[in-house]
Design an enzyme around this catalytic site. Sequence first.
Site, PDB file in Angstrom:
ATOM      1  N   ASP A 246       0.845  -1.188   0.000  1.00  0.00           N
ATOM      2  CA  ASP A 246       0.000   0.000   0.000  1.00  0.00           C
ATOM      3  C   ASP A 246       0.876   1.232   0.000  1.00  0.00           C
ATOM      4  O   ASP A 246       2.053   1.185   0.336  1.00  0.00           O
ATOM      5  CB  ASP A 246      -0.864   0.019   1.264  1.00  0.00           C
ATOM      6  N   LYS A 268      -0.751   3.589  -5.707  1.00  0.00           N
ATOM      7  CA  LYS A 268      -0.333   4.698  -6.559  1.00  0.00           C
ATOM      8  C   LYS A 268      -0.125   4.196  -7.982  1.00  0.00           C
ATOM      9  O   LYS A 268       0.987   4.125  -8.478  1.00  0.00           O
ATOM     10  CB  LYS A 268       0.992   5.262  -6.034  1.00  0.00           C
TER      11      LYS A 268
END
Length: 464
Positions: A246, A268
């Site tokens: 993450d 992302k």
Amino acid sequence: MGDLNTFPLSYKVQGKRIVIIGGGEEALNKVRLVTKTTATVVIISQHIEIDFSAFVVEVFVRAFVAADLDNAALVFVAEESADAEAAKAAARAQNIPLNVVDVPSECDFYTPSIIDRAPLTVAISTEGDAPVLARLVRARIEAMLSPRIGKIAKLAGGLRQKVESLIHEGAARRRFYEALVTSPEVEAAELRGEGEAAASALLDQHVVGRQGQGVVWLIGAGPGSEDLLTLRSQRLLQEADVIVHDQLVPSAVVQMGRRDAEQIDVGKAKGHHSFSQAQINTLIVRLALEGKKVARLKSGDPMIFGRAGEEIAALRKAGIGYQIVPGVSAALAAAADTATPVTLRKVSSGFVMATAHGADDSDLAHWASLAQSGLTLALYMGKSIASEVATRLIGQGAAATLPVGVVVNAGRANKSFYRGTLGALSSEVLELADGPAIIFVGEAVAAGDWADAATIAAQGFKVA
Ligand code: SAH
């Protein structure tokens, strides 16, 4: 090279006696060391000062006699006495290796610092020059080795004949043994007492050439500092082919993995929008089906606001093996950073990890009453809505005077703290430092050390 004055070796003591002359602290140190072996340990002294009853040893409170060295493999002298002199002379006369505590010139051998994962032994020696260094090196190696590695080494020993009859090629055998001693699955099975079955299953896979079965490890990365990772997490990261992490997991933590491991940041993605949970589920299943060992690295603890439930369900459905490794959750790091005892005798009888995100009025009413009864609330994902949540808690009956503490970037070098009351938080337009935050609410917060905290004050005073 060629500078060693001693030669390290593993010396057989099984079925023999190890004789220690002395009954004080120094004898005790040697007793601790040599009782790691299966040898019969004999302590002889006229001055026994220590209670050796916790050890499997034979203690004789008397003078040394020559017959004491019958069948002796090693002799330690840990006192200064006529008995000690007699024992030294006898050991030398019979060529039995002798160690005289703290007198290197009289020693035939030194005792190393030992890591005992029998049958695996690591001995660290500095030839007596720097015992402190030996202890430091030992601590590092201890951290690298699973506590169960010895048991797994025994499994390998037990399978030797079977492996030889089933796998003929040397390199293939080596690959099997490497897989066996590094397999987290075998380790986990060993913990449940099912190590032998797991080792045999692994062998079967290697025999039929299906060794590349994928697996997913849901790993808690902790709050974001490398040294708040558990040793187990670190070992698994070293095994992983792919690390799926993450955005909240800082790159320093991701870098604890193998250098050549593929890294996928699911927070992302290209074009700046992140993977959906469904896409993450699909991704980890696909990678495991490709035969990869996948480290699914989540911030804090994977089971707390980590969507672990959905990922586990997907893995179960696809029949993929998984393991979960706990991590230090953000609220615990925040409690440590501020010395806040989230449970506290007579003040807080419990600790609630809750999310402020998407909470409805009945949730708020529930928490308000818990906080009123003294429990400490740790609110996750509440930073941007902090004052709104405070207002709603007060609306549901929480006292405006309840202490509040906010920790941004808990467990990290750049942490920052804010303190105040629920009332102040409700009327404050908070401007907190960048980074994730934990909001504590409850009487126990006042018992913490918030000396470095900025004050959350009412009436629009801004905290930078
Ligand atoms: N599984 C994580 C929580 C993930 S939810 C855990 O156990 O910690 C994300 C929320 O966790 C953030 O919104 C924030 O409230 C909290 N959080 C994560 N890391 C944090 C940190 N280093 N400091 C403060 N809060 C953190």
